[in-house]
Structures are given as structure tokens and as C-alpha cells.
Design an enzyme around this catalytic site. Structure first.
Site, mmCIF file in Angstrom:
data_model
loop_
_atom_site.group_PDB
_atom_site.id
_atom_site.type_symbol
_atom_site.label_atom_id
_atom_site.label_comp_id
_atom_site.label_asym_id
_atom_site.label_seq_id
_atom_site.Cartn_x
_atom_site.Cartn_y
_atom_site.Cartn_z
ATOM 1 N N ARG A 124 0.815 -1.215 0.000
ATOM 2 C CA ARG A 124 0.000 0.000 0.000
ATOM 3 C C ARG A 124 0.849 1.267 0.000
ATOM 4 O O ARG A 124 1.995 1.247 0.455
ATOM 5 C CB ARG A 124 -0.901 0.045 1.248
ATOM 6 C CG ARG A 124 -1.973 -1.000 1.229
ATOM 7 C CD ARG A 124 -2.856 -0.941 2.465
ATOM 8 N NE ARG A 124 -3.786 -2.046 2.437
ATOM 9 C CZ ARG A 124 -4.943 -2.037 1.788
ATOM 10 N NH1 ARG A 124 -5.324 -0.964 1.129
ATOM 11 N NH2 ARG A 124 -5.729 -3.095 1.796
ATOM 12 N N THR B 138 -16.694 -9.079 -6.443
ATOM 13 C CA THR B 138 -16.187 -7.743 -6.767
ATOM 14 C C THR B 138 -16.841 -7.070 -7.976
ATOM 15 O O THR B 138 -16.888 -7.632 -9.059
ATOM 16 C CB THR B 138 -14.642 -7.756 -6.935
ATOM 17 O OG1 THR B 138 -14.083 -8.411 -5.784
ATOM 18 C CG2 THR B 138 -14.084 -6.353 -6.999
HETATM 19 C C1 PEP Z 1 -10.765 -8.671 -4.970
HETATM 20 O O1 PEP Z 1 -9.652 -8.220 -5.199
HETATM 21 O O2 PEP Z 1 -11.614 -8.893 -5.863
HETATM 22 C C2 PEP Z 1 -11.118 -9.004 -3.576
HETATM 23 C C3 PEP Z 1 -12.230 -9.634 -3.279
HETATM 24 O O3 PEP Z 1 -10.189 -8.667 -2.624
HETATM 25 P P1 PEP Z 1 -10.277 -7.442 -1.589
HETATM 26 O O4 PEP Z 1 -11.680 -6.901 -1.692
HETATM 27 O O5 PEP Z 1 -10.002 -8.071 -0.280
HETATM 28 O O6 PEP Z 1 -9.241 -6.518 -2.050
#
Ligand code: PEP
Length: 485
Positions: free
Chosen positions: A77, A286
Site C-alpha cells: 500500500r 467484486t
Molecule cells: C478482490 O480483489 O476482488 C477481492 C475480493 O479482494 P479485496 O476486496 O479483499 O481486495
């Protein structure tokens, strides 16, 4: 069966928009089956409070809800920026440096601290650096340790603690961090129902977490581990990861940063097909209804995306920002429920059914669940009822993808909760049944509580025999409702 039944499960990520008692209750009542605690954010106290609330609401509503702990993993990060946001313009030069090292001396060049001591070793001239899920892009010019000079290719506003990706660069960093270890110990103590491991690269990353669970809580070694597939290496090692884990998540956010976006739909289909083939859980995650973070209606493309995940054969679909920080968390769940149910109405026409592997898992349980599906379809039964201790029979039944609901009866609270993650399964917690008559009474009570039963309706019941001996299933019964002894 004519009651409100959805096969594909809904996972909702918790955050400031959803953690209060009233919203959480509304989310669960609207159809949330799995609550995801994202350990990239929040304190242990916050997560513990949400978990307590979920347990209370689940108990009050008589609905099984699993709590999924999502470990942050080795996410790199941006450090603390001196001013927020830092505006980056195309073609300008910036300097990145590990936050523990001294900042560059040039006062006129924008400096970006990074929480990754190995930055100067990993960055190489010509390499791409993506910031904030790929919204901003840099190209490395020179590495003059500890400073990495880069040109802005895609500009924008950068904020502290946004994620950084180095696509195409294998990172030699431990998959299970000290923070993950502390968080896992906390999750085990709190009694989470499953744990998701971020940035898995190989089966060894899954084995490492299983080992940690065995050391920290030997009585919880059966805790389901879900491998988040978001690195290109994970796709190369997909088979071994699926074998090592209890389930996988198509983590399309990071996957779509590491890979070109056009590769993501293909990866999704490969992952879902292989997970189903090996009878492992699969969650599609996502941006499913991303626009609903700020709007009461999804885009038509998002509606298609959710429906296509259903047709691909996923067990569950996940909401992230939509429920964690969005303006319409409950509406997002209701919309997801509606899209999934509509798609499921057309599953026989458009759905993709992956056959379970025929060699490694050829045992009584697998054969019996397949036979139960055939019997259920042939006799047009109301439901299939499964008696299970560990949940395995219910999982195999789910993976056979019957056209009728699967009622899973168990005396085990942990099994009851975790089965809420699986396609088509309606978990029921009942006292231990040691006669067939008791089992049938449980089945009839659950059916009558859920749906109006018509005379002569049948149900397929599967369990181990002798009943009460707690053996894997070897017994199937075609029961006509009302004929219980
Ligand atoms: C992603 O990257 O799709 C995911 C589910 O990870 P995070 O939301 O923990 O970054």
C-alpha cells in the site's frame, strides 16, 4: 416447490454502511446468507461487535448465516501522504520510496512513501506500477536505491493507503503476514465459520494457514479455508490450490489489475468449472453491482454479470463496497436476489453444469447423492433431505445441482452455519435423530414450516444406516409426506 427459494447464496461485506443493528437485520432479512468481515479495514472490537450482532439476528430470524473472515494478506500500500490527495499528472516524474527510508531530497519532485521495504529490489526500469486498483499507472524510469523514479502514464488523485500492484512481477514476500496471524487467532477465538486467504499463489500458501489453525486451535482444523484467486500465479497453479483449499473466490478486483481485464471473464469460467468439478465451494466477487454504491439501480451490464455468474455455476455471489460503504446496501441485496432468482428460473436452459470428478471422489456419498438427484427428478419430489454431521453429504448433494431445494439437517451448530454458503442448501439445526421415524418427523416439520404441502407429495431422504451410527450416507428413502410412522 413454490416458496421463495434461491439456490445461489449472497455474501455481503460489512462496513460503515451496514454494521448497525437495524441495517444488518434488514440485510439478512433481504437475503444475505454470508457476512464477510474484511480484515483490511476495521478494528478487532468492531469485527467482534458485528459478529455478535449477526449471531443474535440469525438466531432471532431462524436463518443460518455464516461469518467469513477475510484476511488482508500481503497487500502493498501507499504510506501516509503528507498532503491529501496527491494529484498526479500524466508525463510528470514522481519518486517512490520505502516509508522507513529517507524521502528524496528533490523538493520539486512529488514523493510517494510505500509500506514495502523491498520496493527498490522489485521495481525495475520499464516495469509498470499500478496504484489504487489500476486507476493510476506509472512506468519505472530508474532505480537509485532506495528511490524509484517513475513517469506518470495515467494520472489522477492519489490518497494514502491505496493498494499498489506490480503486474507481471513475482513478489517474493510471505503470503501469510504477522498481521494475518494475529487476525486469524482473533477470528478462531471469536468462532468465525470460514477464513479467506488473500493473494494465494500456490497450495503451500493454503497449507501454511491450515498449519497455523492446527497450532492455534487444534479443535478447529476443519475450518473451511477459501483461497482468493487474484494473482496470475494462482491461475497457473489452479488445480493444486483447489485441491488444497475447501473453496475459492474469484477475486476479480485484484485479478483484473494483475491481468488485462479481458482475461477476467475467461478466468472466472475456468475457476468455477474446476471448483465444481472437484466439489469445492466457489464465490464470485467484486464490482457485481458496483454502480449501486451511489445509485438505487444497477447498470444493465451489472445485471447481466450477476446472471452470468449464476449460469457459470457459482455457489455464491458477493457484494463488497455496495454493502460496506454504499448508499443503498439493502437495495443492492434485494436487487441481487431478484437478478439471481430470475436467472435461476432459466438455469436448465442456459446454466452450465460441471460434472463432478469421477475418479478421486468415487465413494458411497458421491454415488448416493447422484442417485438422489435422479430419484428426485424422476419422481418430481418437493425436496431432498440430507442428514449430515460434518456437512460433506450436503456439499456433495449441492454439487450434484438438483432441481429441488436441499434441506440439510444437522445437530452441529458449526455445520448448520457453514452450510449456508452452499448452492441450494437450506440448513436446519435439529436434535440428533437416531431413528428413521425421528428423521422423518424433522423433515415434515421443516417442509411444513417452509411451504404448503400437497397430499401425496414426496421427498427423497438420504442418511447413513444404521441411523445414529454417524457413518457416511448409504441409505436413500422415497418418503410420501404424511406417511411418517
Ligand atoms: C478482490 O480483489 O476482488 C477481492 C475480493 O479482494 P479485496 O476486496 O479483499 O481486495
Amino acid at each position: 416447490m413454490n416458496f421463495h427459494h434461491r439456490n445461489v447464496k449472497i455474501v455481503a461485506t460489512m462496513g460503515p454502511a451496514s454494521e448497525d443493528e437495524a441495517t444488518l437485520r434488514a440485510l439478512i432479512a433481504a437475503g444475505v446468507d454470508v457476512v464477510r468481515l474484511n480484515f483490511s479495514h476495521g478494528t478487532h472490537e468492531q469485527h467482534a461487535a458485528v459478529l455478535r450482532r449477526v449471531r443474535e439476528i440469525s438466531h432471532r430470524l431462524g436463518k443460518a448465516v455464516a461469518v467469513l473472515q477475510d484476511l488482508q494478506g500481503p497487500k502493498i500500500r501507499v504510506g501516509q501522504l503528507p498532503t491529501e490527495p496527491l494529484s498526479l499528472k500524466a508525463d510528470e516524474t514522481v519518486i517512490l520510496y520505502p516509508e522507513d527510508a529517507s524521502p528524496p531530497k528533490e523538493a520539486d519532485t512529488k514523493a510517494i512513501p510505500v509500506d514495502f521495504p523491498d520496493l527498490p529490489r522489485v521495481a525495475h526500469p520499464g516495469g509498470r506500477i499500478l496504484l489504487d486498483d489500476g486507476h493510476l499507472e506509472l512506468h519505472t524510469l530508474t532505480v537509485d536505491k532506495p528511490w524509484v523514479r517513475a513517469k506518470v502514464v495515467l494520472g489522477g488523485e492519489l490518497r494514502s493507503h491505496k493498494g499498489i500492484n506490480f503486474p507481471g512481477t513475482p513478489l517474493d514476500i510471505p503470503g501469510f503476514t504477522a498481521k494475518d496471524e494475529r487476525d486469524l487467532a482473533f477470528g478462531l477465538k471469536q468462532g468465525v465459520d470460514a477464513v479467506a486467504v488473500s493473494f494465494v499463489r500456490s497450495a503451500a500458501d493454503v497449507a501454511r494457514v491450515r498449519q497455523a489453525i492446527a497450532q492455534m486451535a487444534p479443535e478447529r482444523t476443519d475450518l473451511p479455508i477459501i483461497a482468493k484467486l487474484e494473482r496470475p500465479e494462482a491461475l497457473q497453479n489452479l488445480h493444486e490450490i483447489i485441491h488444497a483449499a475447501d473453496g475459492v473466490m474469484v477475486a476479480r478486483g485484484d485479478l483484473g489489475v494483475e491481468l488485462p481485464p479481458q482475461r477476467v471473464p475467461i478466468a472466472q469460467k475456468e475457476i468455477i468449472t474446476m471448483a465444481n468439478h472437484h466439489a469445492k465451494l466457489v464465490i464470485t466477487a467484486t464490482q457485481m453491482l458496483d454502480s449501486m454504491i451511489h445509485a438505487p439501480r444497477p447498470t444493465r451490464a451489472e445485471a447481466s454479470d450477476v446472471a452470468n455468474a449464476v449460469f457459470d455455476g457459482t455457489d455464491a455471489v458477493m457484494l463488497s463496497g455496495e454493502t460496506a460503504v454504499g448508499d443503498y446496501p439493502v437495495e443492492a441485496v434485494k436487487m441481487m436476489d431478484a437478478i439471481v432468482q430470475e436467472a435461476e428460473g432459466h438455469f436448465t436452459q442456459w446454466g452450465h453444469l460441471a460434472e463432478m470428478e469421477t475418479s478421486a471422489t468415487r465413494d458411497d456419498a458421491r454415488s448416493l447423492t447422484r442417485a438422489a438427484r435422479e430419484l428426485a427428478h424422476e419422481r418430481d419430489v418437493a425436496a431432498i433431505a440430507v442428514f449430515t454431521q460434518t456437512g460433506r453429504t450436503a456439499i456433495l448433494m449441492s454439487k450434484a445441482r438438483p432441481r429441488v431445494p436441499i434441506f440439510a439437517f444437522t445437530p452441529e451448530e458449526s455445520t448448520y452455519r457453514r452450510l449456508s454458503m452452499y448452492w441450494g442448501v437450506i440448513p436446519q439445526q435439529v436434535p440428533f435423530a437416531n431413528t428413521v421415524e425421528t428423521m422423518l418427523r424433522h423433515v415434515e416439520a421443516a417442509l411444513r414450516a417452509t411451504t404448503p404441502i400437497e397430499p401425496g407429495q414426496q421427498v427423497v431422504v438420504i442418511s447413513g444406516f444404521p441411523v445414529g451410527a454417524m457413518r457416511p450416507p448409504n441409505f436413500a428413502l422415497l418418503h410420501t409426506v404424511g406417511e411418517a410412522g
